[in-house]
Structures are given as structure tokens and as C-alpha cells.
Motif scaffolding. Structure first.
Motif, PDB file in Angstrom:
ATOM      1  N   HIS A   1      -1.153 -44.834  24.441  1.00  0.00           N
ATOM      2  CA  HIS A   1      -0.795 -45.416  25.740  1.00  0.00           C
ATOM      3  C   HIS A   1       0.660 -45.875  25.829  1.00  0.00           C
ATOM      4  O   HIS A   1       1.157 -46.139  26.919  1.00  0.00           O
ATOM      5  CB  HIS A   1      -1.712 -46.598  26.041  1.00  0.00           C
ATOM      6  CG  HIS A   1      -1.231 -47.906  25.467  1.00  0.00           C
ATOM      7  ND1 HIS A   1      -1.216 -48.166  24.110  1.00  0.00           N
ATOM      8  CD2 HIS A   1      -0.721 -49.009  26.070  1.00  0.00           C
ATOM      9  CE1 HIS A   1      -0.741 -49.378  23.915  1.00  0.00           C
ATOM     10  NE2 HIS A   1      -0.429 -49.913  25.074  1.00  0.00           N
ATOM     11  N   ASN A   2       1.366 -45.973  24.669  1.00  0.00           N
ATOM     12  CA  ASN A   2       2.704 -46.579  24.743  1.00  0.00           C
ATOM     13  C   ASN A   2       3.567 -46.072  23.580  1.00  0.00           C
ATOM     14  O   ASN A   2       3.575 -46.656  22.494  1.00  0.00           O
ATOM     15  CB  ASN A   2       2.587 -48.102  24.689  1.00  0.00           C
ATOM     16  CG  ASN A   2       3.876 -48.802  25.068  1.00  0.00           C
ATOM     17  OD1 ASN A   2       4.960 -48.334  24.759  1.00  0.00           O
ATOM     18  ND2 ASN A   2       3.754 -49.946  25.725  1.00  0.00           N
TER      19      ASN A   2
ATOM     20  N   VAL B   1      -6.144 -51.550  22.289  1.00  0.00           N
ATOM     21  CA  VAL B   1      -4.940 -52.147  21.701  1.00  0.00           C
ATOM     22  C   VAL B   1      -5.252 -53.444  20.964  1.00  0.00           C
ATOM     23  O   VAL B   1      -4.799 -53.663  19.826  1.00  0.00           O
ATOM     24  CB  VAL B   1      -3.866 -52.389  22.775  1.00  0.00           C
ATOM     25  CG1 VAL B   1      -2.654 -53.095  22.179  1.00  0.00           C
ATOM     26  CG2 VAL B   1      -3.450 -51.075  23.409  1.00  0.00           C
TER      27      VAL B   1
ATOM     28  N   ASP C   1     -11.677 -53.232  22.997  1.00  0.00           N
ATOM     29  CA  ASP C   1     -11.143 -54.525  23.421  1.00  0.00           C
ATOM     30  C   ASP C   1     -12.184 -55.325  24.192  1.00  0.00           C
ATOM     31  O   ASP C   1     -12.349 -56.532  23.981  1.00  0.00           O
ATOM     32  CB  ASP C   1      -9.898 -54.333  24.295  1.00  0.00           C
ATOM     33  CG  ASP C   1      -8.699 -53.863  23.489  1.00  0.00           C
ATOM     34  OD1 ASP C   1      -8.827 -53.684  22.269  1.00  0.00           O
ATOM     35  OD2 ASP C   1      -7.622 -53.684  24.094  1.00  0.00           O
TER      36      ASP C   1
ATOM     37  N   ARG D   1      -5.398 -45.788  22.844  1.00  0.00           N
ATOM     38  CA  ARG D   1      -5.460 -45.953  24.286  1.00  0.00           C
ATOM     39  C   ARG D   1      -5.434 -47.424  24.671  1.00  0.00           C
ATOM     40  O   ARG D   1      -5.722 -48.301  23.851  1.00  0.00           O
ATOM     41  CB  ARG D   1      -6.725 -45.260  24.822  1.00  0.00           C
ATOM     42  CG  ARG D   1      -6.641 -43.738  24.805  1.00  0.00           C
ATOM     43  CD  ARG D   1      -7.996 -43.086  24.985  1.00  0.00           C
ATOM     44  NE  ARG D   1      -8.823 -43.213  23.796  1.00  0.00           N
ATOM     45  CZ  ARG D   1     -10.027 -42.667  23.663  1.00  0.00           C
ATOM     46  NH1 ARG D   1     -10.557 -41.968  24.656  1.00  0.00           N
ATOM     47  NH2 ARG D   1     -10.705 -42.825  22.533  1.00  0.00           N
ATOM     48  N   GLU D   2      -5.084 -47.679  25.906  1.00  0.00           N
ATOM     49  CA  GLU D   2      -4.916 -49.046  26.393  1.00  0.00           C
ATOM     50  C   GLU D   2      -6.146 -49.909  26.129  1.00  0.00           C
ATOM     51  O   GLU D   2      -6.029 -51.106  25.860  1.00  0.00           O
ATOM     52  CB  GLU D   2      -4.619 -49.004  27.898  1.00  0.00           C
ATOM     53  CG  GLU D   2      -4.363 -50.355  28.532  1.00  0.00           C
ATOM     54  CD  GLU D   2      -4.056 -50.232  30.011  1.00  0.00           C
ATOM     55  OE1 GLU D   2      -4.502 -51.102  30.787  1.00  0.00           O
ATOM     56  OE2 GLU D   2      -3.371 -49.274  30.402  1.00  0.00           O
ATOM     57  N   LYS D   3      -7.320 -49.294  26.171  1.00  0.00           N
ATOM     58  CA  LYS D   3      -8.567 -50.038  26.023  1.00  0.00           C
ATOM     59  C   LYS D   3      -8.864 -50.451  24.577  1.00  0.00           C
ATOM     60  O   LYS D   3      -9.856 -51.142  24.331  1.00  0.00           O
ATOM     61  CB  LYS D   3      -9.729 -49.207  26.569  1.00  0.00           C
ATOM     62  CG  LYS D   3      -9.952 -47.875  25.841  1.00  0.00           C
ATOM     63  CD  LYS D   3     -11.052 -47.065  26.506  1.00  0.00           C
ATOM     64  CE  LYS D   3     -11.290 -45.726  25.792  1.00  0.00           C
ATOM     65  NZ  LYS D   3     -12.352 -44.940  26.466  1.00  0.00           N
TER      66      LYS D   3
ATOM     67  N   GLU E   1     -10.283 -46.702  17.048  1.00  0.00           N
ATOM     68  CA  GLU E   1     -10.941 -46.465  18.336  1.00  0.00           C
ATOM     69  C   GLU E   1     -12.437 -46.173  18.265  1.00  0.00           C
ATOM     70  O   GLU E   1     -13.052 -45.914  19.287  1.00  0.00           O
ATOM     71  CB  GLU E   1     -10.251 -45.332  19.112  1.00  0.00           C
ATOM     72  CG  GLU E   1      -8.798 -45.620  19.449  1.00  0.00           C
ATOM     73  CD  GLU E   1      -8.295 -44.784  20.607  1.00  0.00           C
ATOM     74  OE1 GLU E   1      -7.895 -45.378  21.614  1.00  0.00           O
ATOM     75  OE2 GLU E   1      -8.306 -43.543  20.499  1.00  0.00           O
TER      76      GLU E   1
ATOM     77  N   LYS F   1      -5.611 -57.094  34.315  1.00  0.00           N
ATOM     78  CA  LYS F   1      -5.170 -56.712  35.652  1.00  0.00           C
ATOM     79  C   LYS F   1      -5.299 -57.886  36.606  1.00  0.00           C
ATOM     80  O   LYS F   1      -6.277 -58.637  36.563  1.00  0.00           O
ATOM     81  CB  LYS F   1      -6.004 -55.527  36.167  1.00  0.00           C
ATOM     82  CG  LYS F   1      -5.974 -54.298  35.255  1.00  0.00           C
ATOM     83  CD  LYS F   1      -4.582 -53.680  35.193  1.00  0.00           C
ATOM     84  CE  LYS F   1      -4.604 -52.324  34.479  1.00  0.00           C
ATOM     85  NZ  LYS F   1      -4.953 -52.410  33.059  1.00  0.00           N
TER      86      LYS F   1
ATOM     87  N   TYR G   1      -4.168 -55.811  28.421  1.00  0.00           N
ATOM     88  CA  TYR G   1      -3.337 -55.905  29.613  1.00  0.00           C
ATOM     89  C   TYR G   1      -4.219 -56.281  30.801  1.00  0.00           C
ATOM     90  O   TYR G   1      -4.650 -55.417  31.563  1.00  0.00           O
ATOM     91  CB  TYR G   1      -2.642 -54.567  29.878  1.00  0.00           C
ATOM     92  CG  TYR G   1      -1.863 -54.025  28.702  1.00  0.00           C
ATOM     93  CD1 TYR G   1      -0.623 -54.566  28.338  1.00  0.00           C
ATOM     94  CD2 TYR G   1      -2.379 -52.977  27.933  1.00  0.00           C
ATOM     95  CE1 TYR G   1       0.073 -54.081  27.244  1.00  0.00           C
ATOM     96  CE2 TYR G   1      -1.684 -52.474  26.846  1.00  0.00           C
ATOM     97  CZ  TYR G   1      -0.466 -53.033  26.507  1.00  0.00           C
ATOM     98  OH  TYR G   1       0.219 -52.540  25.425  1.00  0.00           O
TER      99      TYR G   1
END
Length: 411
Positions: free
Chosen positions: A211-212, A56, A398, A52-54, A134, A409, A407
């Protein structure tokens, strides 16, 4: 064209030819080793896309940690164990690496071989990262990586055909020696650490998507590219390089992707992981099976990826990136199938024993799974538990560990 300068210092033509051969082999080992080194980028992208994005940045840090730690532990301990268990040889090696002089002969061929051994060892370690992603503490993971590259991988390497040959079997490029060990270590560690929060609810598996997907596909292609160094480079010498190895690697890759695609009903990630499963499976027999045999081996390996992933899931094991079907069972299948398709009756070169391949596979599975589980429990005891706190896991590693989102924001 050999220049006249080559013959100025050597006392005779044989010395000159030896120098040329050594320098060519050094360049070959460095070049193919660099291909394998790039696979760390592939692993980072493959894992990074599937978390997940959190989480990476944490995936990136673990892969960088594997390389940094791997270089040091392989230099000081691992490379010695892979060759010998004689305690005196450790002191000889430690004294040797304190000076550049011992490595000036033969164009530094000894260190070029050390480098190739390093990239294989670091690969075995980084396979684990995707399975326990994770939820593991970063310090716990680094300690695990140290033990794998310094002790667990080199000890199995010593026992196998790349070392003393205590366990006799055929494994040209590491279906068992690298991927099997790494994959089964991951299985043991996955069992030791337990699943992510929310992965299983009332014993029912809940999908946690990455996430990607494009990032993961990029990683798969980088890994596939690196496999030409992994397999072709296993000749260890330019004079022994084989076009057969290149062809069988390519066809097993294609077969694996096809199997993953068909048996997952066109799932993108299963297709990519099937492609990788094919390359894992062909490592053992890439030098002795026919091109058609390689295609079949790859197809079988790719086809089992969706099935094994579902079985692992039903057992309550949380394998985030599918390292068990891609590395453990594909490596095991590859070793066994090399014992079949390597036979002359099936178009192979011969000289391989199916019985030896099966025995070695069973030993690898027991050794890797058992060692991984024990390692996880021991490291957990030393570091106050393998896992981050539940609140940290929910926030993401992260932020909770690295204090930086992958990423950011804009405000």
C-alpha cells in the motif's frame, strides 16, 4: 584526554588503562547495538509498506513483539544456548541475573556483550515476519518468535564460529549466522503456512501490491543505516574496529542496489531490496575482501533478487516481502563468495576455505528450512492452525485481530 580522576582509585596505571579499555568497549557495544536495534524500525517500515493497508498495524505489532519477546527469551534461554549446552550453566546464569552485583566488574562488559547478542537474535527472528505476513495468527507468530530467539537461532549460533565452532567457516557479521538462518526459517514457514487468499488462481500468480512504497523505501534506508552497527560492531571491541569493514559494507550496498535496479528494469522495490541483499551478502566477508570484491559481491546478490523471487513464486510460495531472495539466498551467496573473494588471489586477506563456506551454507539451508517447516506445523497444532480464518484475512488483520485500523477514516 584521560583525566586525573581516572587514576584516583586504581592501584596502578595498568588498572586504570584496563578500566578505560573496558569502558570504551562497553560504550562501543552499546552504541553499535543501538544502531542494530533501530533496524527493527526499518523492518517494520519495510514490511508495513509492502503489505496492504488493512494489515499495517499487524506488521507493526509483529515487529514490536519480536523485540519484547526477544529480550525475555534471549535473557532466560537463548544467550546461554549460544555459549554452551551444559544444563548446569543455565542454573548458574539464572542465579547470576537475579542480582546486579555480578555485573559490576569490567564496567558491565558482560552485559554489553549480552545486549549485542540480543539485537542479532531479534533480527534473525524478525526476518521471518515479512515472509508470512497478512495471514498468520498473532498468537502463532509470537510463539514462533519465542522459539526462534530462545532455541533455533542460538543453537545454530552455538554450532557455528560464534560459538563452539562445530561447523567451521568464516562469517564476520552474520550472512549465514543471522540472515541465512532467518531467511531459511522463513522459507520453511512460508511452505508450512501456504499462500494468501487470492495470491494464486488456477496456479497462476496474482500480484498483490503493497500500500505504500515510500514507507518501504524509508525502511530500507533505516536498515542500511543500521548495517553500519551490524557489520562494524561485529569487531566486538573498539581496538579492533576496521575502516575496511565500513568501506566494504558501503560498496556492497551500492553494488546490490545497482544489481537490483538493472535486473528488474528499474523497479523501485527490487532496487531497495537489492540494496539490502548486498548488505546481507557482505556480512560474511566484510573484514577479509577488497573494496572491489565487495562491490562485485553486492552486485551479484542484488542481481539475483528478482530472479529468485520469480522462482519462489513459480513454486507456489507466497513470500510477501521477498525475504527469501534478500536474506536466505543472499546470505548463502555471501558466505560462498567470501570463500572466493577472501582468497589472496582475488585481493582478499586469506585464511578462508571455500569448501568450509559451501558446507556451512548447505547445513544452514537444510537446518533453517527444515526447522522452519517443522516449527510451523507444530505451532499450528498447538494454536489450532497457523492461519486466521479466510473471512478474517479478507477483512484484514488490523481489524480482525487488533481491532484498530492503521488509517482511520473520518466520518
Amino acid at each position: 584526554m584521560v583525566t586525573a580522576d581516572l587514576f584516583n582509585n586504581p592501584t596502578n596505571i595498568m588498572d586504570a588503562l584496563n578500566t578505560l579499555a573496558n569502558s570504551s568497549d562497553v560504550m562501543f557495544l552499546i552504541f553499535t547495538g543501538a544502531f542494530i536495534f533501530i533496524m527493527h524500525l526499518g523492518f517494520a517500515m519495510l514490511e508495513g509498506g509492502q503489505v496492504r493497508e488493512k494489515n499495517v498495524n499487524n506488521a507493526m505489532m509483529k515487529n514490536m513483539g519480536d523485540w519484547i519477546i526477544g529480550c525475555i527469551s534471549w535473557l532466560l534461554v537463548g544467550s546461554v544456548i549460544a555459549r554452551t549446552l551444559n544444563p548446569a550453566d543455565f542454573f548458574i546464569w539464572w542465579g547470576k541475573i537475579a542480582s546486579a552485583t555480578p555485573f559490576l566488574s569490567n564496567n558491565g562488559l558482560e552485559l554489553a556483550n549480552w545486549f549485542l547478542g540480543l539485537v542479532f537474535a531479534a533480527t534473525a527472528a524478525t526476518i521471518v515476519a515479512g515472509g508470512i505476513a497478512e495471514r498468520i495468527k498473532f498468537k502463532s507468530y509470537i510463539l514462533i518468535s519465542i522459539v526462534i530467539t530462545a532455541l533455533l537461532y542460538p543453537f545454530f549460533s552455538y554450532l557455528g564460529p560464534w560459538g563452539a565452532g562445530v561447523i567451521p567457516f568464516h562469517d564476520y557479521a552474520g550472512s549465514l549466522m543471522v540472515h541465512g538462518v532467518g531467511g531459511f526459517l522463513a522459507l520453511g514457514l512460508i511452505a508450512a503456512i501456504g499462500p494468501r487468499v487470492g495470491r494464486f488462481v488456477n496456479k497462476k500468480a496474482i500480484t498483490i501490491p503493497g500500500h505504500n512504497i515510500p514507507m518501504s523505501i524509508l525502511g530500507a534506508y533505516i536498515l542500511a543505516f543500521g548495517w553500519y552497527g551490524f557489520n562494524v560492531g561485529s569487531s566486538l571491541a573498539l581496538s579492533d574496529i576496521s575502516g575496511l569493514v565500513c568501506a566494504t559494507t558501503t560498496l556492497a550496498m551500492a553494488g546490490g542496489g545497482l544489481g537490483g535496479c538493472l535486473f528488474s528494469k528499474n523497479d523501485v522495490l527490487y532496487t531497495a531490496n537489492g540494496l539490502l541483499a548486498g548488505t546481507v551478502a557482505i556480512c560474511a566477508g566484510t573484514d577479509i575482501v577488497s573494496p572491489l570484491g565487495a562491490l562485485i559481491i553486492g552486485f551479484i546478490a542484488g542481481s539475483q533478487v528478482p530472479l529468485i523471487f520469480k522462482i519462489v513464486e513459480k513454486l507456489g510460495l507466497d513470500d510477501v516481502c521477498g525475504v527469501i531472495p534478500v536474506h536466505a539466498t543472499s546470505g548463502a551467496l555471501g558466505a560462498i563468495l567470501a570463500g572466493i573473494f577472501g582468497m589472496t588471489a582475488f585481493g582478499g586477506v586469506g585464511g578462508v576455505s571455500l569448501t568450509e563456506q559451501i558446507i556451512a551454507t548447505l547445513i544452514c539451508a537444510i537446518y533453517g528450512t527444515g526447522a522452519g517447516f517443522i516449527l510451523g506445523k507444530l505451532v499450528g497444532a498447538v494454536t489450532g492452525g497457523l492461519r486466521v480464518k479466510e473471512s478474517e484475512e479478507k477483512v484484514g488483520l488490523d481489524i480482525s485481530i487488533h481491532k484498530l485500523p492503521a488509517y482511520p477514516k473520518e466520518n
